[in-house]
Design a protein around this motif. Structure first.
Motif, PDB file in Angstrom:
ATOM      1  N   PHE A  92       0.875  -1.242  -0.032  1.00  0.00           N
ATOM      2  CA  PHE A  92      -0.100   0.058  -0.068  1.00  0.00           C
ATOM      3  C   PHE A  92       0.886   1.377  -0.121  1.00  0.00           C
ATOM      4  O   PHE A  92       0.536   2.216  -0.600  1.00  0.00           O
ATOM      5  CB  PHE A  92      -0.927   0.194   1.292  1.00  0.00           C
ATOM      6  CG  PHE A  92      -2.206  -0.892   0.891  1.00  0.00           C
ATOM      7  CD1 PHE A  92      -3.282  -0.370   0.138  1.00  0.00           C
ATOM      8  CD2 PHE A  92      -2.261  -2.144   1.247  1.00  0.00           C
ATOM      9  CE1 PHE A  92      -4.458  -1.038   0.034  1.00  0.00           C
ATOM     10  CE2 PHE A  92      -3.470  -2.918   0.975  1.00  0.00           C
ATOM     11  CZ  PHE A  92      -4.540  -2.198   0.322  1.00  0.00           C
ATOM     12  N   SER A  93       2.025   1.191   0.873  1.00  0.00           N
ATOM     13  CA  SER A  93       2.866   2.441   0.563  1.00  0.00           C
ATOM     14  C   SER A  93       3.249   2.729  -0.794  1.00  0.00           C
ATOM     15  O   SER A  93       3.380   3.795  -1.216  1.00  0.00           O
ATOM     16  CB  SER A  93       4.040   2.337   1.486  1.00  0.00           C
ATOM     17  OG  SER A  93       3.676   2.240   2.810  1.00  0.00           O
ATOM     18  N   PHE A  96       0.559   4.050  -2.809  1.00  0.00           N
ATOM     19  CA  PHE A  96       0.145   5.429  -2.569  1.00  0.00           C
ATOM     20  C   PHE A  96       1.273   6.367  -3.029  1.00  0.00           C
ATOM     21  O   PHE A  96       0.883   7.324  -3.487  1.00  0.00           O
ATOM     22  CB  PHE A  96      -0.094   5.573  -1.007  1.00  0.00           C
ATOM     23  CG  PHE A  96      -1.168   4.908  -0.548  1.00  0.00           C
ATOM     24  CD1 PHE A  96      -2.411   4.868  -1.442  1.00  0.00           C
ATOM     25  CD2 PHE A  96      -1.495   4.170   0.528  1.00  0.00           C
ATOM     26  CE1 PHE A  96      -3.884   4.109  -1.009  1.00  0.00           C
ATOM     27  CE2 PHE A  96      -2.604   3.506   1.230  1.00  0.00           C
ATOM     28  CZ  PHE A  96      -3.588   3.454   0.445  1.00  0.00           C
ATOM     29  N   PHE A 100      -0.028   9.001  -5.874  1.00  0.00           N
ATOM     30  CA  PHE A 100      -0.152  10.148  -5.275  1.00  0.00           C
ATOM     31  C   PHE A 100       1.082  11.054  -5.001  1.00  0.00           C
ATOM     32  O   PHE A 100       1.218  11.137  -3.627  1.00  0.00           O
ATOM     33  CB  PHE A 100      -1.083  10.298  -4.031  1.00  0.00           C
ATOM     34  CG  PHE A 100      -2.235   9.425  -4.615  1.00  0.00           C
ATOM     35  CD1 PHE A 100      -3.389   9.861  -5.260  1.00  0.00           C
ATOM     36  CD2 PHE A 100      -2.632   7.911  -4.196  1.00  0.00           C
ATOM     37  CE1 PHE A 100      -4.631   9.068  -5.715  1.00  0.00           C
ATOM     38  CE2 PHE A 100      -3.592   7.400  -4.406  1.00  0.00           C
ATOM     39  CZ  PHE A 100      -4.645   7.878  -5.221  1.00  0.00           C
ATOM     40  N   TYR A 103       1.265  14.214  -2.424  1.00  0.00           N
ATOM     41  CA  TYR A 103       1.054  13.898  -1.093  1.00  0.00           C
ATOM     42  C   TYR A 103       2.127  13.382  -0.392  1.00  0.00           C
ATOM     43  O   TYR A 103       2.763  12.477  -0.828  1.00  0.00           O
ATOM     44  CB  TYR A 103      -0.181  13.122  -1.048  1.00  0.00           C
ATOM     45  CG  TYR A 103      -1.531  13.638  -1.659  1.00  0.00           C
ATOM     46  CD1 TYR A 103      -2.591  14.243  -0.719  1.00  0.00           C
ATOM     47  CD2 TYR A 103      -1.827  13.463  -2.881  1.00  0.00           C
ATOM     48  CE1 TYR A 103      -3.767  14.642  -1.063  1.00  0.00           C
ATOM     49  CE2 TYR A 103      -3.102  14.126  -3.437  1.00  0.00           C
ATOM     50  CZ  TYR A 103      -3.983  14.678  -2.576  1.00  0.00           C
ATOM     51  OH  TYR A 103      -5.226  15.271  -3.138  1.00  0.00           O
ATOM     52  N   VAL A 105       2.545  10.947   2.575  1.00  0.00           N
ATOM     53  CA  VAL A 105       1.741  10.054   3.168  1.00  0.00           C
ATOM     54  C   VAL A 105       2.473   9.351   4.357  1.00  0.00           C
ATOM     55  O   VAL A 105       3.519   8.836   4.184  1.00  0.00           O
ATOM     56  CB  VAL A 105       1.337   8.758   1.995  1.00  0.00           C
ATOM     57  CG1 VAL A 105       0.452   7.827   2.673  1.00  0.00           C
ATOM     58  CG2 VAL A 105       0.775   9.417   0.822  1.00  0.00           C
ATOM     59  N   ARG A 107       2.814   6.718   7.332  1.00  0.00           N
ATOM     60  CA  ARG A 107       2.328   5.422   7.778  1.00  0.00           C
ATOM     61  C   ARG A 107       2.587   5.079   9.199  1.00  0.00           C
ATOM     62  O   ARG A 107       3.648   5.499   9.728  1.00  0.00           O
ATOM     63  CB  ARG A 107       3.054   4.438   6.856  1.00  0.00           C
ATOM     64  CG  ARG A 107       2.660   2.990   7.105  1.00  0.00           C
ATOM     65  CD  ARG A 107       3.417   1.863   6.247  1.00  0.00           C
ATOM     66  NE  ARG A 107       4.280   1.155   6.967  1.00  0.00           N
ATOM     67  CZ  ARG A 107       5.104   0.165   6.230  1.00  0.00           C
ATOM     68  NH1 ARG A 107       5.196   0.121   4.996  1.00  0.00           N
ATOM     69  NH2 ARG A 107       5.950  -0.618   6.906  1.00  0.00           N
ATOM     70  N   TYR A 118      -2.802   5.212   6.680  1.00  0.00           N
ATOM     71  CA  TYR A 118      -1.784   5.953   6.101  1.00  0.00           C
ATOM     72  C   TYR A 118      -2.631   7.454   6.224  1.00  0.00           C
ATOM     73  O   TYR A 118      -3.856   7.425   5.803  1.00  0.00           O
ATOM     74  CB  TYR A 118      -1.954   5.353   4.762  1.00  0.00           C
ATOM     75  CG  TYR A 118      -1.347   3.899   4.742  1.00  0.00           C
ATOM     76  CD1 TYR A 118       0.180   3.912   4.380  1.00  0.00           C
ATOM     77  CD2 TYR A 118      -2.036   2.849   4.853  1.00  0.00           C
ATOM     78  CE1 TYR A 118       0.594   2.648   4.200  1.00  0.00           C
ATOM     79  CE2 TYR A 118      -1.443   1.524   4.806  1.00  0.00           C
ATOM     80  CZ  TYR A 118       0.080   1.513   4.475  1.00  0.00           C
ATOM     81  OH  TYR A 118       0.620   0.490   4.450  1.00  0.00           O
ATOM     82  N   PHE A 120      -2.931  11.014   4.567  1.00  0.00           N
ATOM     83  CA  PHE A 120      -2.428  11.878   3.439  1.00  0.00           C
ATOM     84  C   PHE A 120      -2.516  13.399   3.707  1.00  0.00           C
ATOM     85  O   PHE A 120      -3.572  13.598   4.125  1.00  0.00           O
ATOM     86  CB  PHE A 120      -3.514  11.494   2.086  1.00  0.00           C
ATOM     87  CG  PHE A 120      -3.205  10.092   1.443  1.00  0.00           C
ATOM     88  CD1 PHE A 120      -2.856  10.037   0.246  1.00  0.00           C
ATOM     89  CD2 PHE A 120      -3.533   9.212   2.147  1.00  0.00           C
ATOM     90  CE1 PHE A 120      -2.785   8.932  -0.344  1.00  0.00           C
ATOM     91  CE2 PHE A 120      -3.326   7.957   1.670  1.00  0.00           C
ATOM     92  CZ  PHE A 120      -3.130   7.813   0.335  1.00  0.00           C
ATOM     93  N   VAL A 130      -6.292   6.745   5.562  1.00  0.00           N
ATOM     94  CA  VAL A 130      -6.867   5.242   4.932  1.00  0.00           C
ATOM     95  C   VAL A 130      -6.483   4.368   5.952  1.00  0.00           C
ATOM     96  O   VAL A 130      -5.355   4.212   6.589  1.00  0.00           O
ATOM     97  CB  VAL A 130      -6.070   4.914   3.543  1.00  0.00           C
ATOM     98  CG1 VAL A 130      -6.093   3.658   3.180  1.00  0.00           C
ATOM     99  CG2 VAL A 130      -6.490   5.952   2.515  1.00  0.00           C
ATOM    100  N   THR A 171      -5.745   2.853  -6.385  1.00  0.00           N
ATOM    101  CA  THR A 171      -5.612   3.947  -6.692  1.00  0.00           C
ATOM    102  C   THR A 171      -6.862   4.814  -7.080  1.00  0.00           C
ATOM    103  O   THR A 171      -7.021   5.994  -6.816  1.00  0.00           O
ATOM    104  CB  THR A 171      -4.634   3.790  -8.194  1.00  0.00           C
ATOM    105  OG1 THR A 171      -3.629   3.485  -7.860  1.00  0.00           O
ATOM    106  CG2 THR A 171      -4.422   5.512  -8.740  1.00  0.00           C
ATOM    107  N   THR A 174      -9.303   5.430  -3.954  1.00  0.00           N
ATOM    108  CA  THR A 174      -8.516   6.627  -3.153  1.00  0.00           C
ATOM    109  C   THR A 174      -8.468   7.831  -3.841  1.00  0.00           C
ATOM    110  O   THR A 174      -8.914   8.781  -3.276  1.00  0.00           O
ATOM    111  CB  THR A 174      -6.896   6.260  -2.830  1.00  0.00           C
ATOM    112  OG1 THR A 174      -6.884   4.974  -2.291  1.00  0.00           O
ATOM    113  CG2 THR A 174      -6.340   7.047  -2.040  1.00  0.00           C
TER     114      THR A 174
END
Length: 180
Positions: A92-93, A96, A100, A103, A105, A107, A118, A120, A130, A171, A174
């Protein structure tokens, strides 16, 4: 005076207190705002629907079952959480970060475990939270806190059977909440 305390006196007050807390929790859950219909269905224990679920219903064979771009009985060929070779947190990191880049992000592992959060930020302003969690966990604190702050909230499950968390699905979903 509650029902139990009127029936059992002092000993019933504790049961009334528990009942009051359960009612408050139910009221809190009634007000949960969902990011989309998939989130609402999953959170309410129903099967999720794809954005194009109606078009898939007529095209699957009995042995395969219905599938969308990120759900169904067969793993999609597209990059996803399970064929990435990464832990769900790193997957996921990566998604994201690539999708994005404007942004920041952050974690963090949830202090009670079984979840990663997460957050943003854009120009120092919190834009989205998230939560990626186990489908066996039914915590709503993060969602409730986001609702109180007026910050959008999304939830993904890393162990929901048949949900692949493809890069395009993560993606797209989100981005929709971020207004992109």
């Amino acid at each position: 005076m509650g029902l139990f305390s009127s029936l059992f006196g002092e000993k019933g007050k504790e049961a009334d207190s528990v009942l009051d807390k359960m009612k408050q929790l139910a009221d809190d859950l009634d007000g949960v705002k969902y990011a989309d219909e998939d989130e609402k269905r999953i959170m309410n224990g129903q099967p999720a629907a794809s954005d194009n679920s109606a078009s898939f219903s007529a095209t699957f064979t009995e042995e395969e079952g219905p599938s969308g771009d990120s759900w169904g009985p067969k793993m999609p060929a597209e990059p996803n959480q399970f064929n990435s070779g990464l832990s769900y947190q790193d997957y996921f990191s990566k998604v994201f970060g690539e999708a994005f880049p404007d942004y920041q992000v952050n974690r963090e592992e949830h202090k009670l475990g079984k979840a990663t959060i997460y957050t943003f930020y854009l120009a120092g302003v919190k834009k989205l939270v998230v939560e990626v969690t186990s489908c066996s966990v039914y915590r709503y604190k993060v969602a409730k806190d986001c609702r109180a702050e007026g910050v959008p909230y999304l939830r993904y499950y890393y162990d929901y059977d048949g949900w692949w968390n493809t890069a395009s699905y993560v993606t797209r979903r989100t981005a929709r909440v971020l207004g992109q």
